[in-house]
Design a protein around this motif. Structure first.
Motif, PDB file in Angstrom:
ATOM      1  N   PHE A   1     -10.559  -2.580  -6.828  1.00 51.56           N
ATOM      2  CA  PHE A   1      -9.228  -1.977  -6.937  1.00 51.56           C
ATOM      3  C   PHE A   1      -8.162  -3.030  -6.636  1.00 51.56           C
ATOM      4  N   LEU A   2      -8.391  -3.850  -5.617  1.00 55.13           N
ATOM      5  CA  LEU A   2      -7.441  -4.896  -5.262  1.00 55.13           C
ATOM      6  C   LEU A   2      -7.307  -5.913  -6.389  1.00 55.13           C
ATOM      7  N   ILE A   3      -8.438  -6.287  -7.007  1.00 53.91           N
ATOM      8  CA  ILE A   3      -8.403  -7.219  -8.142  1.00 53.91           C
ATOM      9  C   ILE A   3      -7.594  -6.630  -9.284  1.00 53.91           C
ATOM     10  N   ALA A   4      -7.825  -5.345  -9.566  1.00 56.87           N
ATOM     11  CA  ALA A   4      -7.109  -4.683 -10.662  1.00 56.87           C
ATOM     12  C   ALA A   4      -5.607  -4.637 -10.395  1.00 56.87           C
ATOM     13  N   LEU A   5      -5.213  -4.417  -9.137  1.00 57.00           N
ATOM     14  CA  LEU A   5      -3.786  -4.398  -8.789  1.00 57.00           C
ATOM     15  C   LEU A   5      -3.147  -5.763  -9.036  1.00 57.00           C
ATOM     16  N   LYS A   6      -3.845  -6.825  -8.641  1.00 60.79           N
ATOM     17  CA  LYS A   6      -3.315  -8.174  -8.846  1.00 60.79           C
ATOM     18  C   LYS A   6      -3.171  -8.486 -10.328  1.00 60.79           C
ATOM     19  N   LEU A   7      -4.192  -8.136 -11.105  1.00 61.74           N
ATOM     20  CA  LEU A   7      -4.133  -8.393 -12.544  1.00 61.74           C
ATOM     21  C   LEU A   7      -2.984  -7.621 -13.186  1.00 61.74           C
ATOM     22  N   ARG A   8      -2.734  -6.432 -12.687  1.00 59.39           N
ATOM     23  CA  ARG A   8      -1.705  -5.567 -13.287  1.00 59.39           C
ATOM     24  C   ARG A   8      -0.310  -6.185 -13.180  1.00 59.39           C
ATOM     25  N   ILE A   9       0.006  -6.771 -12.009  1.00 61.57           N
ATOM     26  CA  ILE A   9       1.365  -7.299 -11.813  1.00 61.57           C
ATOM     27  C   ILE A   9       1.423  -8.821 -11.917  1.00 61.57           C
ATOM     28  N   GLY A  10       0.293  -9.444 -12.302  1.00 65.80           N
ATOM     29  CA  GLY A  10       0.302 -10.899 -12.470  1.00 65.80           C
ATOM     30  C   GLY A  10       0.373 -11.666 -11.167  1.00 65.80           C
ATOM     31  N   ALA A  11      -0.183 -11.098 -10.100  1.00 70.06           N
ATOM     32  CA  ALA A  11      -0.200 -11.791  -8.808  1.00 70.06           C
ATOM     33  C   ALA A  11      -1.277 -12.877  -8.822  1.00 70.06           C
ATOM     34  N   PRO A  12      -1.065 -13.982  -8.122  1.00 70.95           N
ATOM     35  CA  PRO A  12      -2.024 -15.088  -8.165  1.00 70.95           C
ATOM     36  C   PRO A  12      -3.278 -14.819  -7.336  1.00 70.95           C
ATOM     37  N   PHE A  13      -4.415 -15.329  -7.816  1.00 72.65           N
ATOM     38  CA  PHE A  13      -5.671 -15.290  -7.068  1.00 72.65           C
ATOM     39  C   PHE A  13      -5.906 -16.607  -6.331  1.00 72.65           C
ATOM     40  N   PHE A  14      -5.361 -17.694  -6.886  1.00 68.65           N
ATOM     41  CA  PHE A  14      -5.563 -19.029  -6.312  1.00 68.65           C
ATOM     42  C   PHE A  14      -4.215 -19.733  -6.213  1.00 68.65           C
ATOM     43  N   SER A  15      -4.155 -20.701  -5.312  1.00 67.48           N
ATOM     44  CA  SER A  15      -2.908 -21.438  -5.146  1.00 67.48           C
ATOM     45  C   SER A  15      -2.740 -22.518  -6.217  1.00 67.48           C
TER      46      SER A  15
ATOM     47  N   SER B   1       5.756  -6.423   2.557  1.00 62.06           N
ATOM     48  CA  SER B   1       4.682  -5.463   2.853  1.00 62.06           C
ATOM     49  C   SER B   1       3.656  -5.426   1.736  1.00 62.06           C
ATOM     50  N   LEU B   2       4.128  -5.442   0.487  1.00 64.83           N
ATOM     51  CA  LEU B   2       3.206  -5.442  -0.645  1.00 64.83           C
ATOM     52  C   LEU B   2       2.380  -6.729  -0.663  1.00 64.83           C
ATOM     53  N   SER B   3       3.005  -7.857  -0.348  1.00 62.20           N
ATOM     54  CA  SER B   3       2.279  -9.130  -0.283  1.00 62.20           C
ATOM     55  C   SER B   3       1.173  -9.067   0.764  1.00 62.20           C
ATOM     56  N   ASP B   4       1.472  -8.467   1.904  1.00 56.64           N
ATOM     57  CA  ASP B   4       0.464  -8.333   2.962  1.00 56.64           C
ATOM     58  C   ASP B   4      -0.681  -7.433   2.510  1.00 56.64           C
ATOM     59  N   MET B   5      -0.360  -6.369   1.768  1.00 58.49           N
ATOM     60  CA  MET B   5      -1.386  -5.410   1.353  1.00 58.49           C
ATOM     61  C   MET B   5      -2.353  -6.003   0.346  1.00 58.49           C
ATOM     62  N   ILE B   6      -1.853  -6.799  -0.595  1.00 58.70           N
ATOM     63  CA  ILE B   6      -2.736  -7.330  -1.629  1.00 58.70           C
ATOM     64  C   ILE B   6      -3.238  -8.737  -1.312  1.00 58.70           C
ATOM     65  N   GLY B   7      -2.770  -9.308  -0.210  1.00 53.32           N
ATOM     66  CA  GLY B   7      -3.347 -10.551   0.274  1.00 53.32           C
ATOM     67  C   GLY B   7      -2.830 -11.826  -0.354  1.00 53.32           C
ATOM     68  N   CYS B   8      -1.648 -11.801  -0.934  1.00 51.21           N
ATOM     69  CA  CYS B   8      -1.048 -13.031  -1.471  1.00 51.21           C
ATOM     70  C   CYS B   8       0.457 -12.845  -1.563  1.00 51.21           C
ATOM     71  N   GLN B   9       1.173 -13.949  -1.624  1.00 55.04           N
ATOM     72  CA  GLN B   9       2.624 -13.888  -1.733  1.00 55.04           C
ATOM     73  C   GLN B   9       2.999 -13.625  -3.192  1.00 55.04           C
ATOM     74  N   ILE B  10       3.599 -12.487  -3.456  1.00 48.69           N
ATOM     75  CA  ILE B  10       3.956 -12.160  -4.833  1.00 48.69           C
ATOM     76  C   ILE B  10       5.365 -12.652  -5.143  1.00 48.69           C
ATOM     77  N   SER B  11       5.600 -12.907  -6.410  1.00 49.17           N
ATOM     78  CA  SER B  11       6.897 -13.416  -6.845  1.00 49.17           C
ATOM     79  C   SER B  11       7.892 -12.277  -7.034  1.00 49.17           C
ATOM     80  N   VAL B  12       9.157 -12.652  -7.229  1.00 45.81           N
ATOM     81  CA  VAL B  12      10.198 -11.654  -7.505  1.00 45.81           C
ATOM     82  C   VAL B  12       9.895 -10.926  -8.809  1.00 45.81           C
ATOM     83  N   LEU B  13       9.363 -11.654  -9.805  1.00 41.48           N
ATOM     84  CA  LEU B  13       9.038 -11.028 -11.087  1.00 41.48           C
ATOM     85  C   LEU B  13       7.932  -9.995 -10.926  1.00 41.48           C
ATOM     86  N   SER B  14       6.911 -10.317 -10.145  1.00 41.48           N
ATOM     87  CA  SER B  14       5.828  -9.360  -9.902  1.00 41.48           C
ATOM     88  C   SER B  14       6.343  -8.142  -9.140  1.00 41.48           C
ATOM     89  N   MET B  15       7.256  -8.369  -8.193  1.00 43.84           N
ATOM     90  CA  MET B  15       7.818  -7.254  -7.438  1.00 43.84           C
ATOM     91  C   MET B  15       8.675  -6.384  -8.332  1.00 43.84           C
TER      92      MET B  15
END
Length: 359
Positions: free
Chosen positions: A227-241, A32-46
């Protein structure tokens, strides 16, 4: 199932819920979190996202992390009331057996929680429980349990110095343990960017208030895209593949997590600097309408340097103050061990010649 129902279930039976059921719930929450922020997050980010907001996460508690703290808190806080109620309802032998079963479950949960964290944090668990027990004994003097229609007792007296709850305190210990383990994993992977990111989030001076500013009725909010960019930066989620050449500087690759983007594009950085100055000036004008920006002639022998992004009487009582605003990234090449200290030292060095002999 709603968050409140999950929390209630874990407080009532967190020790006994199977790990497979907890894991299934957590996998669905990660998706669900991956769907909300628009990318597949890792176990470490979760893992980071599941920590409390003030501990660097989003407060999206994983059931597998919350089960034992919730269960321990529930049993610890209800222990004295449950014991009195049992002895009101049963004879001594049956009552004693029920109390022992209740205590055994609490002790088992405490042992399991201490076994899941490192020894230092296990000691914190003991300290936390001792403090909660002392607080509970204090509150018990104001709580009664009666028979018949009055089984719900009056609310206990709340101590004015009480902060948070036992479940919150235990969860914070789990958060700190998770952050320590994350730092160790990133260090072993030689991911200095992620180590820097977690170090900054754990600093006492870091503000996390923006994460909860999502309703414009209650507070200013960040533009959704930012806000979405800031959330990704906070947990180290990827912007690009995959990494690619930076289109701005064409000197380095744009990493998947966007760390290079925070240190590149000087033109955009300058615009951002002045936007921050404008915001600070607007707040400064509330206390000092005469505050100015980029004031010249502050040094009689050197009129051109401009050490004051904002020049005001509001910062220091009875004195004029030159506020020089600096924005820095822990991933910059000259950031050092602490980017804020490095920025401060560079500002002092820049004006040291003019400041010599002045106080």
């Amino acid at each position: 199932m709603g968050v409140c129902k999950v929390n209630h279930l874990l407080r009532a039976a967190g020790l006994y819920v199977g790990r497979s059921a907890l894991h299934e719930h957590d996998v669905q929450m990660q998706d669900s979190l991956s769907d909300m922020i628009g990318c597949q997050i890792s176990v470490l980010s979760m893992t980071q996202a599941s920590c409390g907001v003030r501990n660097g996460g989003f407060g999206m508690r994983r059931a597998i992390d919350l089960a034992l703290p919730a269960f321990i808190a529930s049993r610890s806080e209800s222990k004295s009331a449950v014991t009195r109620l049992i002895h009101e309802l049963f004879n001594d032998d049956i009552g004693d057996l029920c109390v022992r079963k209740f205590d055994d479950g609490l002790e088992e949960a405490i042992c399991k929680l201490k076994g899941q964290v490192n020894p230092g944090h296990a000691t914190e668990v003991d300290t936390c429980l001792i403090g909660a027990q002392e607080c509970q004994q204090h509150n018990d003097r104001f709580r009664t349990v009666a028979r018949g229609d009055h089984l719900i007792a009056p609310a206990a007296c709340v101590d004015s110095e009480e902060i948070g709850t036992l479940q919150g305190a235990l969860s914070a210990i789990v958060d700190r343990d998770a952050f320590d383990k994350l730092c160790s994993i990133y260090s072993e992977q030689n991911s200095q960017y992620d180590v820097n990111r977690l170090t900054e989030l754990c600093d006492d001076s870091t503000s996390h208030d923006w994460v909860c500013c999502i309703n414009s009725v209650h507070s200013p909010v960040i533009e959704p895209k930012l806000f979405l960019i800031a959330l990704k930066l906070r947990i180290g989620a990827p912007f690009f593949s995959e990494p690619f050449e930076c289109p701005r500087c064409r000197l380095k690759d744009m990493d998947c997590n966007g760390f290079h983007a925070l240190c590149c594009a000087k033109g955009e950085s300058t615009k951002g600097h002045y936007r921050v100055c404008d915001c600070v000036l607007e707040l400064t004008h509330l206390a000092d309408p005469s505050a100015e920006t980029e004031v010249l002639n502050l040094f009689p022998d050197a009129p051109t340097p401009r050490p004051a992004d904002i020049f005001t009487t509001a910062a220091l009582p009875g004195r004029m103050a030159a506020l020089d605003i600096g924005i820095c990234s822990p991933d910059a090449s000259n950031a050092g061990l602490d980017c804020c200290d490095s920025m401060h030292n560079s500002k002092i060095d820049r004006y040291s010649t003019f400041l010599s002999g002045r106080s």
